[in-house]
Motif scaffolding. Structure first.
Motif, short mmCIF file in Angstrom:
data_model
loop_
_atom_site.label_atom_id
_atom_site.label_comp_id
_atom_site.label_asym_id
_atom_site.label_seq_id
_atom_site.Cartn_x
_atom_site.Cartn_y
_atom_site.Cartn_z
N ALA A 116 0.84 -1.19 0.00
CA ALA A 116 0.00 0.00 0.00
C ALA A 116 0.87 1.23 0.00
CB ALA A 116 -0.92 -0.02 1.22
N MET A 117 0.59 2.19 -0.88
CA MET A 117 1.41 3.39 -0.97
C MET A 117 0.72 4.56 -0.34
SD MET A 117 2.88 2.80 -4.81
CE MET A 117 1.27 2.62 -5.56
N VAL A 118 -0.62 4.61 -0.44
CA VAL A 118 -1.41 5.65 0.21
C VAL A 118 -2.43 4.91 1.07
CG1 VAL A 118 -2.89 7.66 -0.09
CG2 VAL A 118 -1.10 7.17 -1.77
N ILE A 119 -2.35 5.15 2.35
CA ILE A 119 -3.15 4.41 3.32
C ILE A 119 -4.12 5.36 4.00
CG2 ILE A 119 -3.05 2.98 5.40
CD1 ILE A 119 -0.02 2.53 4.52
N GLN A 120 -5.36 4.93 4.08
CA GLN A 120 -6.35 5.75 4.76
C GLN A 120 -6.97 4.95 5.89
OE1 GLN A 120 -8.11 7.64 0.76
NE2 GLN A 120 -8.94 8.56 2.62
N ASN A 121 -7.07 5.60 7.04
CA ASN A 121 -7.70 4.98 8.21
C ASN A 121 -8.68 5.95 8.86
OD1 ASN A 121 -6.47 2.34 8.49
ND2 ASN A 121 -4.57 3.48 8.76
N PRO A 122 -9.79 5.43 9.34
CA PRO A 122 -10.29 4.09 9.09
C PRO A 122 -10.91 3.99 7.70
CG PRO A 122 -11.90 5.32 10.34
CD PRO A 122 -10.72 6.24 10.15
N ARG A 123 -11.27 2.82 7.26
CA ARG A 123 -11.94 2.67 5.98
C ARG A 123 -13.41 3.07 6.08
NH1 ARG A 123 -9.86 -0.72 2.25
NH2 ARG A 123 -11.52 0.21 0.98
N TYR A 124 -13.98 2.86 7.25
CA TYR A 124 -15.37 3.24 7.50
C TYR A 124 -15.41 3.98 8.83
CZ TYR A 124 -16.21 -0.27 3.94
OH TYR A 124 -16.19 -0.99 2.78
N GLN A 125 -16.11 5.10 8.83
CA GLN A 125 -16.21 5.91 10.03
C GLN A 125 -17.66 6.34 10.20
OE1 GLN A 125 -13.56 7.21 12.32
NE2 GLN A 125 -15.50 7.48 13.42
N VAL A 126 -18.17 6.10 11.40
CA VAL A 126 -19.52 6.57 11.72
C VAL A 126 -19.38 7.62 12.82
CG1 VAL A 126 -21.82 5.95 12.51
CG2 VAL A 126 -20.51 4.32 11.16
N THR A 127 -19.99 8.75 12.63
CA THR A 127 -19.97 9.79 13.63
C THR A 127 -21.37 10.36 13.82
OG1 THR A 127 -18.81 11.77 14.40
CG2 THR A 127 -19.50 11.74 12.10
N LEU A 180 1.52 17.47 -14.86
CA LEU A 180 1.38 16.20 -15.57
C LEU A 180 1.52 14.99 -14.67
CD1 LEU A 180 3.44 17.02 -18.77
CD2 LEU A 180 0.97 16.96 -18.53
N ASN A 181 1.87 15.22 -13.42
CA ASN A 181 2.17 14.07 -12.58
C ASN A 181 0.93 13.35 -12.10
OD1 ASN A 181 4.99 14.16 -12.66
ND2 ASN A 181 5.02 15.82 -11.17
N GLU A 182 1.05 12.04 -12.11
CA GLU A 182 -0.03 11.17 -11.69
C GLU A 182 -0.34 11.37 -10.22
OE1 GLU A 182 0.96 7.12 -12.38
OE2 GLU A 182 -0.79 6.32 -11.33
N GLN A 183 -1.63 11.33 -9.90
CA GLN A 183 -2.03 11.32 -8.51
C GLN A 183 -2.29 9.88 -8.09
OE1 GLN A 183 -5.03 14.12 -7.24
NE2 GLN A 183 -4.13 15.80 -8.41
N TYR A 184 -1.78 9.53 -6.92
CA TYR A 184 -1.95 8.19 -6.37
C TYR A 184 -2.99 8.27 -5.26
CZ TYR A 184 2.27 6.86 -8.87
OH TYR A 184 3.19 6.61 -9.86
N PHE A 185 -4.02 7.49 -5.39
CA PHE A 185 -5.15 7.57 -4.47
C PHE A 185 -5.11 6.48 -3.41
CE2 PHE A 185 -8.03 10.82 -6.05
CZ PHE A 185 -7.46 11.10 -7.29
N GLY A 186 -5.63 6.83 -2.26
CA GLY A 186 -5.89 5.85 -1.23
C GLY A 186 -7.22 5.17 -1.48
N PRO A 187 -7.56 4.18 -0.66
CA PRO A 187 -8.81 3.44 -0.86
C PRO A 187 -10.05 4.22 -0.42
CG PRO A 187 -7.69 2.65 1.08
CD PRO A 187 -6.77 3.63 0.44
N GLY A 188 -9.84 5.30 0.30
CA GLY A 188 -10.97 6.12 0.74
C GLY A 188 -11.47 5.74 2.13
N THR A 189 -12.10 6.71 2.77
CA THR A 189 -12.83 6.48 4.03
C THR A 189 -14.28 6.86 3.79
OG1 THR A 189 -10.93 6.91 5.47
CG2 THR A 189 -13.13 7.20 6.43
N ARG A 190 -15.16 5.92 4.07
CA ARG A 190 -16.59 6.23 3.92
C ARG A 190 -17.12 6.74 5.24
NH1 ARG A 190 -20.17 6.00 0.32
NH2 ARG A 190 -19.02 4.64 -1.09
N LEU A 191 -17.56 7.96 5.24
CA LEU A 191 -18.08 8.60 6.46
C LEU A 191 -19.59 8.58 6.47
CD1 LEU A 191 -17.48 10.31 9.04
CD2 LEU A 191 -17.79 12.34 7.58
N THR A 192 -20.13 8.07 7.56
CA THR A 192 -21.58 8.09 7.80
C THR A 192 -21.85 9.01 8.97
OG1 THR A 192 -21.81 5.81 7.01
CG2 THR A 192 -23.59 6.68 8.39
N VAL A 193 -22.84 9.85 8.84
CA VAL A 193 -23.23 10.78 9.91
C VAL A 193 -24.64 10.42 10.36
CG1 VAL A 193 -23.53 13.20 10.57
CG2 VAL A 193 -21.80 12.58 8.87
N THR A 194 -24.75 10.10 11.64
CA THR A 194 -26.07 9.69 12.16
C THR A 194 -26.73 10.79 12.98
OG1 THR A 194 -25.10 8.74 14.14
CG2 THR A 194 -25.33 7.28 12.23
#
Lengths: 113, 107
Positions: A2-13, A99-113
């Motif tokens: 993994a080159m770009v790491i995102q934590n957490p993958r799922y977040q509920v707030t 021109l440089n490529e952007q490298y993306f992380g897997p994302g964090t899905r945020l849920t708001v309750t």
């Protein structure tokens, strides 16, 4: 590797409760970006860091803040999340240059309750 | 205004058929154009950039400044091409994305 790491993958707030999303990179890139992507929408740039220089997009709400304590880490702080802030948050890195490529992380899905 | 338009939300073709994913842009200047792809359960990644004039996985894209278009083409689609495709432009290093087109290649 993994080159770009995102934590957490799922977040509920809860509505109005501050939340922090984190991103780290092993690429030693000097530019780091935060995007917001809502369902069926384009990823939308919130802000980016060029080294330690913070660049905010004009239409990014004040509710969104960011910190970059060092080259490897970048944080997205949402001070008072609203229901409309529920989205996928993507972190990306690149070397400086149009021109440089952007490298993306897997994302964090945020849920708001 | 800077904008990227991908008119098709979903494109469904059969294996072996040609495929064209449309992208139009609006930019007051000379932008750099890119195609990014997101396969199922994978992260968004660069597919190709117009400046390289390269073919990646059989895909090509030609920048047409007169029509302000950067359509992505492949003569013979494969099932493994099924993914979400995003067209993007950069004028200053920051990317502006289109909403994406979901390509579904059926056997």
């Amino acid at each position: 590797d993994a080159m770009v790491i995102q934590n957490p993958r799922y977040q509920v707030t809860q509505f109005g409760k501050p939340v922090t999303l984190s991103c780290s990179q092993t690429l030693n890139h000097n530019v780091m970006y935060w995007y917001q992507q809502k369902s069926s929408q384009a990823p939308k740039l919130l802000f980016h860091y060029y080294d330690k220089d913070f660049n905010n997009e004009a239409d990014t709400p004040d509710n969104f803040q960011s910190r970059r304590p060092n080259t490897s880490f970048c944080f997205l702080d949402i001070r008072s999340p609203g229901l409309g802030d529920a989205a996928m948050y993507l972190c990306a890195t690149s070397r400086a240059g149009v021109l440089n490529e952007q490298y993306f992380g897997p994302g964090t899905r945020l849920t708001v309750t | 205004a800077q904008r990227v338009t991908q008119p098709e939300k979903l494109l469904s073709v059969f294996k072996g058929a040609p495929v064209e994913l449309k992208c139009n842009y609006s930019y007051s200047g000379s932008p750099e154009l890119f195609w990014y792809v997101q396969y199922s359960r994978q992260r968004l990644q660069l597919l190709l950039r117009h400046i390289s004039r390269e073919s990646i996985k059989g895909f090509t894209a030609d920048l047409n400044k007169g029509e302000t278009s950067f359509h992505l083409k492949k003569p013979f689609a494969q099932e493994e091409d099924s993914a979400m495709y995003y067209c993007a432009l950069s004028g200053d290093g920051n990317l502006i994305f289109g909403k994406g087109t979901k390509l579904s290649v059926k056997p």
